[in-house]
Motif scaffolding. Sequence first.
Motif, short mmCIF file in Angstrom:
data_model
loop_
_atom_site.label_atom_id
_atom_site.label_comp_id
_atom_site.label_asym_id
_atom_site.label_seq_id
_atom_site.Cartn_x
_atom_site.Cartn_y
_atom_site.Cartn_z
N ASP A 258 -3.60 4.44 9.02
CA ASP A 258 -4.98 3.96 9.10
C ASP A 258 -5.43 3.97 10.55
OD1 ASP A 258 -7.36 2.62 9.08
OD2 ASP A 258 -6.60 0.78 8.17
N ALA A 259 -6.28 4.95 10.87
CA ALA A 259 -6.70 5.13 12.26
C ALA A 259 -7.55 3.96 12.77
CB ALA A 259 -7.48 6.43 12.39
N LEU A 260 -8.22 3.25 11.87
CA LEU A 260 -9.05 2.12 12.33
C LEU A 260 -8.19 1.10 13.09
CD1 LEU A 260 -11.91 0.83 12.26
CD2 LEU A 260 -11.16 -0.47 10.28
N ARG A 261 -6.90 1.02 12.73
CA ARG A 261 -6.02 0.05 13.41
C ARG A 261 -5.96 0.30 14.91
NH1 ARG A 261 -1.52 0.85 8.74
NH2 ARG A 261 -2.54 -0.46 7.18
N ILE A 262 -6.14 1.55 15.33
CA ILE A 262 -6.11 1.87 16.77
C ILE A 262 -7.24 1.11 17.47
CG2 ILE A 262 -6.48 3.72 18.46
CD1 ILE A 262 -5.27 5.67 16.35
N LEU A 263 -8.41 1.16 16.86
CA LEU A 263 -9.55 0.46 17.44
C LEU A 263 -9.42 -1.05 17.29
CD1 LEU A 263 -11.65 1.96 18.90
CD2 LEU A 263 -13.09 1.97 16.86
N GLN B 190 -7.03 10.97 18.44
CA GLN B 190 -7.99 11.91 17.81
C GLN B 190 -8.26 11.58 16.35
OE1 GLN B 190 -9.92 13.86 19.30
NE2 GLN B 190 -8.93 13.85 21.30
N THR B 191 -7.32 10.88 15.68
CA THR B 191 -7.54 10.57 14.26
C THR B 191 -8.71 9.60 14.08
OG1 THR B 191 -5.88 8.83 14.33
CG2 THR B 191 -5.14 11.00 13.56
N LEU B 192 -9.17 8.99 15.18
CA LEU B 192 -10.35 8.11 15.08
C LEU B 192 -11.57 8.88 14.59
CD1 LEU B 192 -10.04 5.84 18.23
CD2 LEU B 192 -10.13 5.10 15.85
N GLU B 193 -11.54 10.21 14.76
CA GLU B 193 -12.66 11.02 14.27
C GLU B 193 -12.83 10.90 12.76
OE1 GLU B 193 -11.83 14.90 15.80
OE2 GLU B 193 -12.52 14.34 17.82
N LEU B 194 -11.78 10.45 12.07
CA LEU B 194 -11.84 10.38 10.61
C LEU B 194 -12.39 9.05 10.11
CD1 LEU B 194 -8.31 11.93 10.21
CD2 LEU B 194 -10.48 13.07 9.70
N VAL B 195 -12.58 8.10 11.04
CA VAL B 195 -13.05 6.77 10.63
C VAL B 195 -14.57 6.76 10.54
CG1 VAL B 195 -13.07 4.33 11.27
CG2 VAL B 195 -11.04 5.72 11.72
N SER B 196 -15.11 6.06 9.58
CA SER B 196 -16.57 6.06 9.40
C SER B 196 -17.24 5.46 10.64
CB SER B 196 -16.97 5.26 8.16
OG SER B 196 -17.07 3.89 8.47
N ARG B 197 -18.41 6.00 10.94
CA ARG B 197 -19.09 5.59 12.18
C ARG B 197 -19.52 4.14 12.14
NH1 ARG B 197 -22.22 11.33 12.98
NH2 ARG B 197 -20.38 12.38 13.79
N GLU B 198 -19.87 3.64 10.97
CA GLU B 198 -20.26 2.23 10.85
C GLU B 198 -19.09 1.32 11.23
OE1 GLU B 198 -20.72 4.55 8.59
OE2 GLU B 198 -22.77 4.44 7.80
N ILE C 159 -8.94 6.53 24.90
CA ILE C 159 -9.01 6.33 23.44
C ILE C 159 -10.47 6.13 23.04
CG2 ILE C 159 -8.37 4.78 21.55
CD1 ILE C 159 -5.76 4.20 23.07
N LEU C 160 -11.18 5.30 23.80
CA LEU C 160 -12.58 5.01 23.46
C LEU C 160 -13.46 6.25 23.58
CD1 LEU C 160 -12.75 1.54 25.21
CD2 LEU C 160 -12.81 2.00 22.75
N ALA C 161 -13.03 7.20 24.40
CA ALA C 161 -13.83 8.41 24.58
C ALA C 161 -13.77 9.32 23.35
CB ALA C 161 -13.38 9.17 25.83
N VAL C 162 -12.93 9.01 22.37
CA VAL C 162 -12.97 9.81 21.14
C VAL C 162 -14.26 9.48 20.37
CG1 VAL C 162 -11.82 10.32 18.95
CG2 VAL C 162 -10.48 10.13 21.07
N GLU D 186 0.85 -1.19 0.00
CA GLU D 186 0.00 0.00 0.00
C GLU D 186 0.88 1.23 0.00
OE1 GLU D 186 -2.27 -0.88 3.44
OE2 GLU D 186 -3.50 -2.35 2.37
N SER D 187 0.47 2.24 -0.79
CA SER D 187 1.26 3.47 -0.82
C SER D 187 0.71 4.45 0.21
CB SER D 187 1.20 4.07 -2.22
OG SER D 187 -0.14 4.37 -2.50
N ALA D 188 1.07 5.70 0.09
CA ALA D 188 0.73 6.70 1.12
C ALA D 188 -0.76 6.72 1.44
CB ALA D 188 1.16 8.07 0.62
N TYR D 189 -1.05 7.04 2.71
CA TYR D 189 -2.43 7.22 3.17
C TYR D 189 -2.57 8.70 3.48
CZ TYR D 189 -2.70 2.19 4.32
OH TYR D 189 -2.71 0.83 4.30
N THR D 190 -3.35 9.43 2.71
CA THR D 190 -3.49 10.85 3.05
C THR D 190 -4.73 11.12 3.88
OG1 THR D 190 -4.21 11.05 0.78
CG2 THR D 190 -2.10 12.03 1.32
N ASP D 191 -5.67 10.17 3.91
CA ASP D 191 -6.89 10.43 4.69
C ASP D 191 -6.93 9.64 6.00
OD1 ASP D 191 -7.32 7.88 3.83
OD2 ASP D 191 -9.32 8.24 3.00
N HIS D 192 -5.81 9.08 6.43
CA HIS D 192 -5.71 8.29 7.66
C HIS D 192 -6.62 7.07 7.63
CE1 HIS D 192 -3.36 11.43 9.57
NE2 HIS D 192 -4.21 12.28 9.02
#
Length: 448
Positions: free
Chosen positions: A156-161, A187-195, A220-223, A88-94
């Motif tokens: 990829d912020a989803l990896r945090i979760l 805080q980057t978790l704010e960029l992950v889709s709610r679903e 972390i979960l409180a984000v 995978e190449s660069a991730y600009t949208d996290h």
Amino acid sequence: MNAAPPQALTALARLRAAGYEAFLVGGCVRDSLLGRVPEDWDLTTSARPAQVQAVFSGERLIETGLKHGTQTLLLDGQAMEITTYRTESAYTDHRHPDAVAFTASLREDLARRDFTVNAMAWSPEAGLVDPFDGQGDLNRSILRCVGDPMRRFDEDALRILRALRFSAQLGFSIEGATAEAANALRQTLELVSRERIAAELTKLLCGADARRVLLTYWQILAVPLPELAPMAGLDQRSRFHCYDVLAHCAAAVEAVPPEKLLRWAALLHDVGKPRTATVDQDGAGHFYGHAAVGAEMTEALLTRLRFDRDTVRRVTALVELHDYPIAPPEGSPERAIRRLIGRLGEEDFFRLLALKRADALAHHPDYRERAAACDRIEALARNLLAQKAAFTRRDLAVNGADLVALGVPRGPAVGALLETLLDEVMSGQTPNDRAALLERAGKCAFGA
Ligand code: ATP
Ligand code: MG
């Protein structure tokens, strides 16, 4: 990999016979090594998507994610995902890689994966391929990013979760640098889709070790769940409680069976406490109306996470009723139970009991006897159900048409009379029997 379904071994063999490399990879390798039953079987191969199609022409192959090189193969009723080795190449949208490139190297494919325990491949010929010591981390029960955790979570912020979710499911601790990076980038978790967030949170909550993860990583979960922050550390100022509100809810989560509705209801049952907290003259804490406030907050929270309406409605009802005395000392417990089963349905009635029992068990050890009351109510309810008692108007042995046939005028009078009959049946005054009910209906309507 003794547990691999024969169809997966067949698929590996057919790719190999056509001259390609092919391995089982990711979660199924991890879970097999742990002796757990894998959710799904994933294959990774050097064959390009069109080559995979050629190998399995004549079989059912579904283009599930062709852009990313993923297809789903159905062999003799067994589904498996086949993905071409890729980087995978660069991730600009996290969240999404800007481009996906196929590669001829298994090692490169494993290097793009999130955690070392998820970056192992296996084939019958090569055995385990494990360039990042995933097996060592499995043995140590540790989740560790492949490569630099700051970079991997930043991509990829989803990896945090996912880290928190695997920690809860597997009972693994999160390695120091990985945990620090997850916290630093939360805080980057704010960029992950709610679903996606909702799906990961549900898996986390249903994990055997959800309580520890909630208490360790609530910041972390409180984000995605800001409602948790004021629960953490909120002293209940009560002899009934030995935990703060968040720790109490986390203990309740652990005490209910691991299924979506109950785990969410347990987490949120006291979410209304911070907003309703008061302290009396003697210094004791009170949370008047917290269940109603909590129900409103639960509805808003679950709707925000895009849960379906049925889930929102049912979890909200459980939160609203969690503190409601099912069988108050005055009045007939059977009648109260019947009313509630009529309102919630049988399944959610027993969920409410499970929630109330868990709530009681999450209190101070001296005040856990209310759990026994739940057992008594459960026994009564099972008894009523076995007797096929009437719980709603629909369960009555007569219906509206029967009353109209008796001469009751169509309209609200019919509903009111059915309600009277239901009350009499529920209190045991009249048997739920057609002849008896028609006679009572005649008496009530016409005094005859
Ligand atoms: P389970 O299916 O039990 O939930 P899993 O590990 O199989 O867990 P999947 O979401 O099915 O997880 O993904 C399959 C594999 O793909 C993972 O094991 C991992 O190697 C890789 N993977 C999935 N999501 C990511 C991601 N966001 N970043 C990097 N690698 C990922
Ligand atoms: Mg999987």
